[in-house]
Write a protein that holds these residues in place. Structure first.
Motif, PDB file in Angstrom:
ATOM      1  N   THR A 190      -4.392   8.041  -9.227  1.00 54.62           N
ATOM      2  CA  THR A 190      -4.643   8.066  -7.787  1.00 54.62           C
ATOM      3  C   THR A 190      -6.053   8.549  -7.483  1.00 54.62           C
ATOM      4  O   THR A 190      -6.749   7.991  -6.619  1.00 54.62           O
ATOM      5  CB  THR A 190      -3.611   8.968  -7.085  1.00 54.62           C
ATOM      6  N   THR A 191      -6.503   9.568  -8.190  1.00 55.90           N
ATOM      7  CA  THR A 191      -7.855  10.089  -7.992  1.00 55.90           C
ATOM      8  C   THR A 191      -8.909   9.027  -8.289  1.00 55.90           C
ATOM      9  O   THR A 191      -9.919   8.920  -7.579  1.00 55.90           O
ATOM     10  CB  THR A 191      -8.081  11.320  -8.888  1.00 55.90           C
ATOM     11  N   ALA A 192      -8.668   8.229  -9.319  1.00 53.66           N
ATOM     12  CA  ALA A 192      -9.643   7.208  -9.720  1.00 53.66           C
ATOM     13  C   ALA A 192      -9.764   6.080  -8.705  1.00 53.66           C
ATOM     14  O   ALA A 192     -10.868   5.580  -8.443  1.00 53.66           O
ATOM     15  CB  ALA A 192      -9.270   6.645 -11.089  1.00 53.66           C
ATOM     16  N   ILE A 193      -8.644   5.673  -8.114  1.00 54.94           N
ATOM     17  CA  ILE A 193      -8.716   4.512  -7.207  1.00 54.94           C
ATOM     18  C   ILE A 193      -8.914   4.914  -5.753  1.00 54.94           C
ATOM     19  O   ILE A 193      -9.236   4.059  -4.920  1.00 54.94           O
ATOM     20  CB  ILE A 193      -7.462   3.625  -7.321  1.00 54.94           C
ATOM     21  N   ALA A 194      -8.750   6.188  -5.428  1.00 49.15           N
ATOM     22  CA  ALA A 194      -8.843   6.615  -4.033  1.00 49.15           C
ATOM     23  C   ALA A 194     -10.156   6.210  -3.362  1.00 49.15           C
ATOM     24  O   ALA A 194     -10.133   5.694  -2.234  1.00 49.15           O
ATOM     25  CB  ALA A 194      -8.619   8.122  -3.926  1.00 49.15           C
ATOM     26  N   PRO A 195     -11.335   6.409  -4.004  1.00 52.27           N
ATOM     27  CA  PRO A 195     -12.579   5.993  -3.339  1.00 52.27           C
ATOM     28  C   PRO A 195     -12.632   4.495  -3.030  1.00 52.27           C
ATOM     29  O   PRO A 195     -13.188   4.095  -2.004  1.00 52.27           O
ATOM     30  CB  PRO A 195     -13.661   6.399  -4.349  1.00 52.27           C
ATOM     31  N   LEU A 196     -12.061   3.680  -3.917  1.00 52.60           N
ATOM     32  CA  LEU A 196     -12.028   2.240  -3.654  1.00 52.60           C
ATOM     33  C   LEU A 196     -11.248   1.947  -2.381  1.00 52.60           C
ATOM     34  O   LEU A 196     -11.599   1.042  -1.620  1.00 52.60           O
ATOM     35  CB  LEU A 196     -11.386   1.496  -4.820  1.00 52.60           C
ATOM     36  N   CYS A 197     -10.194   2.726  -2.157  1.00 49.12           N
ATOM     37  CA  CYS A 197      -9.340   2.497  -0.997  1.00 49.12           C
ATOM     38  C   CYS A 197     -10.006   2.926   0.294  1.00 49.12           C
ATOM     39  O   CYS A 197     -10.078   2.162   1.255  1.00 49.12           O
ATOM     40  CB  CYS A 197      -7.999   3.221  -1.185  1.00 49.12           C
ATOM     41  N   TRP A 198     -10.526   4.148   0.329  1.00 53.20           N
ATOM     42  CA  TRP A 198     -11.098   4.561   1.616  1.00 53.20           C
ATOM     43  C   TRP A 198     -12.397   3.822   1.933  1.00 53.20           C
ATOM     44  O   TRP A 198     -12.690   3.559   3.090  1.00 53.20           O
ATOM     45  CB  TRP A 198     -11.251   6.076   1.707  1.00 53.20           C
ATOM     46  N   GLU A 199     -13.146   3.416   0.903  1.00 53.08           N
ATOM     47  CA  GLU A 199     -14.373   2.655   1.159  1.00 53.08           C
ATOM     48  C   GLU A 199     -14.077   1.259   1.695  1.00 53.08           C
ATOM     49  O   GLU A 199     -14.859   0.699   2.472  1.00 53.08           O
ATOM     50  CB  GLU A 199     -15.207   2.567  -0.112  1.00 53.08           C
ATOM     51  N   SER A 200     -12.936   0.689   1.298  1.00 54.16           N
ATOM     52  CA  SER A 200     -12.558  -0.653   1.764  1.00 54.16           C
ATOM     53  C   SER A 200     -11.584  -0.602   2.937  1.00 54.16           C
ATOM     54  O   SER A 200     -11.126  -1.640   3.403  1.00 54.16           O
ATOM     55  CB  SER A 200     -11.909  -1.434   0.609  1.00 54.16           C
ATOM     56  N   LYS A 201     -11.251   0.603   3.403  1.00 58.26           N
ATOM     57  CA  LYS A 201     -10.284   0.809   4.483  1.00 58.26           C
ATOM     58  C   LYS A 201      -8.920   0.216   4.127  1.00 58.26           C
ATOM     59  O   LYS A 201      -8.258  -0.439   4.927  1.00 58.26           O
ATOM     60  CB  LYS A 201     -10.801   0.238   5.808  1.00 58.26           C
ATOM     61  N   THR A 202      -8.521   0.475   2.879  1.00 57.03           N
ATOM     62  CA  THR A 202      -7.200   0.093   2.383  1.00 57.03           C
ATOM     63  C   THR A 202      -6.331   1.347   2.341  1.00 57.03           C
ATOM     64  O   THR A 202      -6.717   2.342   1.736  1.00 57.03           O
ATOM     65  CB  THR A 202      -7.303  -0.509   0.971  1.00 57.03           C
ATOM     66  N   MET A 203      -5.154   1.298   2.970  1.00 54.96           N
ATOM     67  CA  MET A 203      -4.282   2.466   2.981  1.00 54.96           C
ATOM     68  C   MET A 203      -3.695   2.684   1.588  1.00 54.96           C
ATOM     69  O   MET A 203      -3.293   1.727   0.918  1.00 54.96           O
ATOM     70  CB  MET A 203      -3.164   2.281   4.000  1.00 54.96           C
ATOM     71  N   LEU A 204      -3.633   3.940   1.158  1.00 54.39           N
ATOM     72  CA  LEU A 204      -3.107   4.284  -0.157  1.00 54.39           C
ATOM     73  C   LEU A 204      -1.926   5.232  -0.003  1.00 54.39           C
ATOM     74  O   LEU A 204      -2.067   6.335   0.530  1.00 54.39           O
ATOM     75  CB  LEU A 204      -4.199   4.940  -1.006  1.00 54.39           C
ATOM     76  N   PHE A 205      -0.755   4.801  -0.469  1.00 53.23           N
ATOM     77  CA  PHE A 205       0.443   5.646  -0.510  1.00 53.23           C
ATOM     78  C   PHE A 205       0.685   6.048  -1.959  1.00 53.23           C
ATOM     79  O   PHE A 205       0.744   5.176  -2.833  1.00 53.23           O
ATOM     80  CB  PHE A 205       1.670   4.886   0.011  1.00 53.23           C
ATOM     81  N   CYS A 206       0.855   7.354  -2.216  1.00 52.81           N
ATOM     82  CA  CYS A 206       0.990   7.783  -3.605  1.00 52.81           C
ATOM     83  C   CYS A 206       2.141   8.761  -3.781  1.00 52.81           C
ATOM     84  O   CYS A 206       2.634   9.362  -2.826  1.00 52.81           O
ATOM     85  CB  CYS A 206      -0.312   8.409  -4.101  1.00 52.81           C
ATOM     86  N   VAL A 207       2.567   8.912  -5.047  1.00 53.58           N
ATOM     87  CA  VAL A 207       3.578   9.904  -5.422  1.00 53.58           C
ATOM     88  C   VAL A 207       2.984  10.903  -6.417  1.00 53.58           C
ATOM     89  O   VAL A 207       3.687  11.498  -7.213  1.00 53.58           O
ATOM     90  CB  VAL A 207       4.840   9.234  -6.017  1.00 53.58           C
ATOM     91  N   SER A 208       1.677  11.093  -6.357  1.00 52.43           N
ATOM     92  CA  SER A 208       0.968  11.992  -7.271  1.00 52.43           C
ATOM     93  C   SER A 208       0.931  13.404  -6.698  1.00 52.43           C
ATOM     94  O   SER A 208       0.831  13.586  -5.483  1.00 52.43           O
ATOM     95  CB  SER A 208      -0.454  11.496  -7.495  1.00 52.43           C
ATOM     96  N   GLY A 209       0.960  14.412  -7.583  1.00 50.70           N
ATOM     97  CA  GLY A 209       1.125  15.777  -7.112  1.00 50.70           C
ATOM     98  C   GLY A 209      -0.120  16.641  -7.047  1.00 50.70           C
ATOM     99  O   GLY A 209      -0.084  17.698  -6.417  1.00 50.70           O
ATOM    100  N   ALA A 210      -1.234  16.260  -7.695  1.00 49.69           N
ATOM    101  CA  ALA A 210      -2.400  17.147  -7.757  1.00 49.69           C
ATOM    102  C   ALA A 210      -2.925  17.462  -6.364  1.00 49.69           C
ATOM    103  O   ALA A 210      -3.162  16.564  -5.556  1.00 49.69           O
ATOM    104  CB  ALA A 210      -3.497  16.520  -8.607  1.00 49.69           C
ATOM    105  N   ASP A 211      -3.148  18.738  -6.095  1.00 50.26           N
ATOM    106  CA  ASP A 211      -3.607  19.155  -4.774  1.00 50.26           C
ATOM    107  C   ASP A 211      -4.953  18.532  -4.412  1.00 50.26           C
ATOM    108  O   ASP A 211      -5.225  18.268  -3.238  1.00 50.26           O
ATOM    109  CB  ASP A 211      -3.734  20.680  -4.734  1.00 50.26           C
ATOM    110  N   SER A 212      -5.779  18.297  -5.405  1.00 45.46           N
ATOM    111  CA  SER A 212      -7.131  17.789  -5.162  1.00 45.46           C
ATOM    112  C   SER A 212      -7.141  16.407  -4.511  1.00 45.46           C
ATOM    113  O   SER A 212      -8.135  16.020  -3.895  1.00 45.46           O
ATOM    114  CB  SER A 212      -7.900  17.729  -6.486  1.00 45.46           C
TER     115      SER A 212
END
Length: 393
Positions: free
Chosen positions: A110-132
């Motif tokens: 999730t951390t790796a793909i998150a920038p791709l999502c917010w930069e492209s305005k793609t919503m990201l739903f995750c089940v990952s637990g890291a607070d960061s």
């Protein structure tokens, strides 16, 4: 032959516009993406996570679609690898043009793909637990249905104390949640007069016997495992061979069926697991049982069922199928004051009067940074090679 006058045309148009979105599907399909671990250490979870989302989309399409369009679900495999996940996410965003990516599991993925999502305005739903993850500058494009690691570790640490722990230990690889897990356990131990030791080891080793011997020098009466299934399998074997007689707890995503199948029953006897629990008494949970054809729905599949429903209802509420529209309407449909609904088909029909979606993972209420605000937890114990419920909190 039917002759259309201006009056009949306007009347027909008004009737169509007044009809629910689910009966007007006509245009090009809306693309939604699933990105789950179909292979790798998370591979035992990914297929049912994907299938839960597919069941939601199928029901909506059978009912007529949304916003005048059918939904096309495009599924990719993270391989439980950040590198593979980035390649798959780029394909979903750049080639398939998805409005949302749903179901990412491992925190590193999730951390790796998150920038791709917010930069492209793609919503990201995750089940990952890291607070960061939700501390990233994601501009509202991340929603997490999994309780964050701080909440998970606090619940598990309290369980350890309640079970009589006086000397606690944490052992695991370097992960996005290792440091915060250790910090929280130290805080809990200190507040309850217990000692606390920790050890971070190198992942993917064939044995951890030297690390086990090192952590056992502190004579812990309760050990928490901090890794994934592959390294936890090796670690549990080495702890057993070292003759440890205290208690052990590991996250359910690590002490899973794959791990249990790989180890003799005596190695696992008495080991505890914990995880965020689905809302087992809810009608939404029953819907996921039916979709998957199982009696026991794992927490991640319950959450991804909610991902698909939340994405679809958010688009409908916004009147637009973009990721930006999903971001803007998510809380409108998930924590509103309207009719309570547990699936997108019913929600679409009731949308005009306002809805409050509550799903298979519980009440889907999000705070300002996209974290779920609460959930149930379940603790299980392995006895005789089988896992049974020990406690719900």
């Amino acid at each position: 032959m039917t002759i259309f006058t201006r009056r009949t045309f306007l009347g027909t148009t008004a009737a169509v516009l007044a009809a629910p979105a689910i009966v007007r599907a006509q245009g090009a399909p809306i693309h939604l993406g699933t990105l789950t671990p179909l292979t790798g250490v998370g591979g035992s979870y990914g297929p049912s996570m994907r299938d839960a989302m597919a069941g939601v989309v199928s029901a909506v399409n059978e009912a007529g679609g949304v916003l005048g369009r059918q939904i096309e679900l495009i599924s990719e495999d993270t391989q439980t690898s950040p590198e593979a996940a980035v390649r798959a996410a780029r394909k979903l965003i750049d080639v398939d043009g998805v409005s949302a990516i749903m179901g990412t599991w491992a925190s590193s993925v999730t951390t790796a793909i998150a920038p791709l999502c917010w930069e492209s305005k793609t919503m990201l739903f995750c089940v990952s637990g890291a607070d960061s993850i939700t501390e990233l500058p994601h501009l509202g494009f991340i929603a997490r249905t999994q309780p964050n690691s701080k909440l998970q570790i606090r619940v598990a640490g309290k369980f350890m104390i309640d079970e009589g722990a006086k000397s606690m230990a944490w052992i695991g690889p370097q992960t996005p949640f290792a440091a915060s897990s250790i910090e929280i356990l130290r805080e809990i131990a200190g507040a309850n007069g217990a000692s606390m030791e920790d050890l971070i080891y190198e992942a993917d080793k064939s044995t951890y016997r030297s690390e086990v011997d090192q952590i056992l020098r502190s004579k812990p009466d309760f050990i928490m495992l901090g890794g994934y299934a592959a390294d936890s399998t090796v670690l549990l074997r080495d702890i057993w061979q070292a003759g440890y007689e205290g208690k052990i707890i590991g996250p359910a995503y690590a002490v899973n069926k794959t791990l249990m199948d790989a180890l003799p029953a005596e190695v696992l006897e008495g080991v505890f697991t914990w995880e965020g629990a689905p809302a087992v008494d809810s009608s939404a949970y029953s819907r996921v049982q039916k979709i998957l054809g199982v009696d026991d729905v794992d927490p991640y599949s319950a959450q991804t069922y909610d991902h698909a429903n939340l994405a679809i209802l958010s688009m409908a509420a916004a009147g637009d199928a973009s990721g930006d529209a999903i971001r803007g309407s998510l809380r409108t449909i998930s924590q509103g004051d309207g009719q309570s609904v547990d699936n997108a088909v019913d929600g679409l029909a009731a949308l005009a009067g306002g809805i409050n979606y509550s799903g298979a993972s519980g009440a889907c209420d999000f705070d300002e940074i996209g974290d779920i605000t609460g959930t149930q937890f379940i603790f299980k114990m392995i006895k005789g090679g089988a896992t049974g419920v020990y406690k719900r909190v």
